[in-house]
Enzyme design. Structure first.
Site, PDB file in Angstrom:
ATOM      1  N   ASP A 253       2.487  -2.665  12.201  1.00 37.32           N
ATOM      2  CA  ASP A 253       3.529  -2.332  11.211  1.00 37.32           C
ATOM      3  C   ASP A 253       4.389  -3.134  10.671  1.00 37.32           C
ATOM      4  OD1 ASP A 253       4.963   0.466  11.023  1.00 37.32           O
ATOM      5  OD2 ASP A 253       4.855   1.514  13.242  1.00 37.32           O
ATOM      6  N   HIS A 276       2.365  -2.687   8.437  1.00 37.67           N
ATOM      7  CA  HIS A 276       1.985  -2.261   6.976  1.00 37.67           C
ATOM      8  C   HIS A 276       3.024  -2.418   5.781  1.00 37.67           C
ATOM      9  CE1 HIS A 276       0.925   0.972  10.939  1.00 37.67           C
ATOM     10  NE2 HIS A 276       0.373   0.327  10.820  1.00 37.67           N
TER      11      HIS A 276
END
Ligand SMILES: *[C@@H]1O[C@H](CO)[C@@H](O)[C@H](O)[C@H]1NC(C)=O
Ligand SMILES: *[C@@H]1O[C@H](CO)[C@@H](O)[C@H](O)[C@H]1NC(C)=O
Ligand SMILES: *[C@@H]1O[C@H](CO)[C@@H](O)[C@H](O)[C@H]1NC(C)=O
Ligand SMILES: *[C@@H]1O[C@H](CO)[C@@H](O)[C@H](O)[C@H]1NC(C)=O
Ligand SMILES: *[C@@H]1O[C@H](CO)[C@@H](O)[C@H](O)[C@H]1NC(C)=O
Ligand SMILES: *[C@@H]1O[C@H](CO)[C@@H](O)[C@H](O)[C@H]1NC(C)=O
Ligand SMILES: *[C@@H]1O[C@H](CO)[C@@H](O)[C@H](O)[C@H]1NC(C)=O
Ligand SMILES: *[C@@H]1O[C@H](CO)[C@@H](O)[C@H](O)[C@H]1NC(C)=O
Ligand SMILES: *[C@@H]1O[C@H](CO)[C@@H](O)[C@H](O)[C@H]1NC(C)=O
Length: 448
Positions: A253, A276
């Site tokens: 993430d 991410h």
């Protein structure tokens, strides 16, 4: 008082074994001095108070219980040595009950040992501190004024996340605590810590200002088939003048995410693996809110194995029900993103190097075109961005998607030189961009 304290401080230094690095306590273990870490090289707009002195005679060592709950001992030590002292956490501690540390003032915490959290999942369900923003919760909350937390590169905060990853895979309504929440921390630093196996986001910096976060080593991965999801490195919220720098982050993430009302934030010298990206947003998620993100400088970060390296995600202009069960609902918020620079970003094996998505969460293009975002993006610059993509979207190396002519202004790119594994020149999917301002290399913009 100030003079007396600083004389005491210098006497304390004379007694140290290794003068530059430790503070000696006659008959008691020495502990490392607060390191002299400064923002580097980009400087914050307002100096972060890093020079405050501590009384070397006001030191509280915390003795752990025998695998019991150490929350009370840690709280008592912080009360006792608050206002000028240092609390030394140089052993192994376990926290099994909630710990509210928002009363801190003029205090140092030398966390050179290890703090871990009990895995009593049922107990924590009923006893976490809960916040309204994105269901954030935690087992402890930190805050106050002029507080320095340092681990001297040995301190560990361990979330025992594996139990949580496994339990969450079996029950998706479980609340998973964030490893660390700062709620109202004004002035100080967090340095030299290892953060391990967080059940959820690693750090949530909320309602805070004038903080230096440096030399943090993050590693959280699941060893079972349960996914360690939503493990953001840092999220900032309602915070101003924060520097996050020189750290290594291994997780899934967002590596860093700027949530609503994050202003004057510098992120520099990070090495993010498997994330991410460094992301603005998501913003505009809630129709009744006005979200502001401004004055970010994101410099010299290495991004490896990410989905996207530099990312801005903003919801469309009307609230809509998306896919999923329970359904995912969002959009319709207002606000702006202004003056955000990504300067020097090294890409190693990422899907996309740059992504502006002003249609975040939209089911299809027409939903976003019919309701362009009301979170306006202005003065966004990507420069000195290079490296190699992983080929997942080859030859597309990035996307710059705005919702309308009016919802983006002055989006620029300079000296962007990505390469594709295929050798094809990179393509950039663009919508509503002023292509004259975009020096993206390769074939430049193609329609999205
Ligand atoms: C899932 O966890 C929640 C929160 O602890 C609990 O209320 C619920 O009963 C659990 N569901 C199942 C199926 O265990
Ligand atoms: C931040 O401050 C707001 C307003 O006082 C409060 O509602 C919220 O609980 C605080 N903390 C977080 C993490 O949002
Ligand atoms: C962000 O700041 C704006 C403008 O001051 C304010 O209207 C909004 O409520 C703030 N949002 C949050 C989440 O605090
Ligand atoms: C960039 O960051 C790396 C750490 O990832 C550091 O070693 C290097 O000195 C930094 N360079 C500059 C110019 O700040
Ligand atoms: C980076 O993450 C990948 C998984 O995405 C992992 O295999 C690799 O070991 C990590 N690299 C380092 C240096 O830890
Ligand atoms: C943009 O943000 C940077 C970094 O915070 C700051 O130094 C600069 O002054 C800002 N520019 C404007 C025009 O506000
Ligand atoms: C990226 O992931 C691969 C394995 O998936 C790993 O070998 C490599 O070390 C990672 N890169 C970095 C910089 O960690
Ligand atoms: C886009 O999605 C909406 C909501 O599901 C639907 O009503 C609409 O027909 C879709 N439009 C297109 C062009 O597919
Ligand atoms: C372009 O970016 C690269 C990599 O960041 C840098 O080494 C080079 O100096 C930059 N060129 C210019 C003209 O700024």
């Amino acid at each position: 008082m100030i003079i007396k304290d600083s004389i005491g401080y210098f006497l304390g230094l004379l007694l140290t074994v290794s003068p530059a690095l430790t503070v000696a306590q006659p008959g008691r273990p020495s502990f490392p001095k607060r390191p002299n870490i400064q923002p580097n090289p980009i400087q914050p707009y307002k100096a972060i108070p890093l020079q405050s002195q501590r009384n070397p005679h006001k030191v509280c060592y915390v003795k752990p219980g025998n695998k019991g709950d150490d929350a009370g001992r840690i709280r008592d030590a912080l009360r006792k040595c608050n206002n000028g002292g240092t609390v030394v956490l140089d052993q192994e501690y376990t926290i099994c009950t909630p710990l509210d540390l928002r009363f801190l003032k003029h205090v140092d915490i030398a966390l050179t040992g290890k703090v871990e959290f009990c895995t009593e999942i049922e107990f924590w369900q009923q006893n976490l501190f809960e916040f309204h923003f994105q269901d954030a919760s935690s087992w402890w909350v930190w805050g106050g004024e002029d507080v320095h937390l340092y681990g001297a590169d040995t301190g560990v905060i361990h979330g025992n996340g594996q139990s949580w990853y496994d339990a969450y895979a079996a029950n998706g309504t479980l609340r998973r605590p964030l490893l660390f929440i700062a709620d109202g921390w004004h002035g100080g630093s967090i340095t030299g810590l290892k953060l391990r196996q967080s059940p959820n986001w690693h750090n949530f910096i909320a309602n805070s200002s004038d903080l230096l976060i440096s030399d943090i080593d993050i590693f959280s991965r699941s060893s079972s088939s349960a996914w360690a999801s939503n493990l953001d490195g840092w999220d900032t919220f309602r915070s101003d003048n924060i520097v996050i720098q020189n750290s290594v982050i291994n997780h899934d993430d967002d590596c860093v995410s700027f949530k609503p009302n994050s202003t004057n934030i510098i992120v520099q010298g990070l090495q993010c693996n498997g994330s991410h990206g460094i992301s603005v947003g998501s913003l505009g998620n809630y129709p009744y809110q006005y979200d502001i993100v401004s004055d970010l400088y994101i410099y010299n970060n290495t991004m490896a194995n990410t989905t996207t390296a530099a990312r801005l995600k903003v919801w469309p202009g009307a609230e809509a029900v998306k896919r999923g069960n329970p359904p995912w609902v969002g959009g319709g918020g207002q606000g702006y993103v202004r003056n955000v620079t990504y300067d020097t970003m090294i890409n190693d094996n990422n899907n996309l190097a740059i992504q502006i998505d002003q249609c975040y969460g939209a089911i299809n293009a027409s939903e976003c075109l019919d309701h362009p975002s009301q979170v306006i993006l202005t003065d966004v610059l990507f420069k000195n961005i290079w490296g190699t993509a992983n080929g997942a979207d080859d030859p597309v190396a990035g996307q710059l998607i705005c919702g309308s002519e009016d919802s983006c202004d002055n989006i620029r790119a300079e000296n962007v030189t990505l390469t594709n594994p295929s050798g094809e020149p990179p393509q950039w999917e663009c919508r509503y961009q002023d292509e004259e301002l975009l020096d993206l290399g390769g074939v430049g913009c193609i329609p999205a």
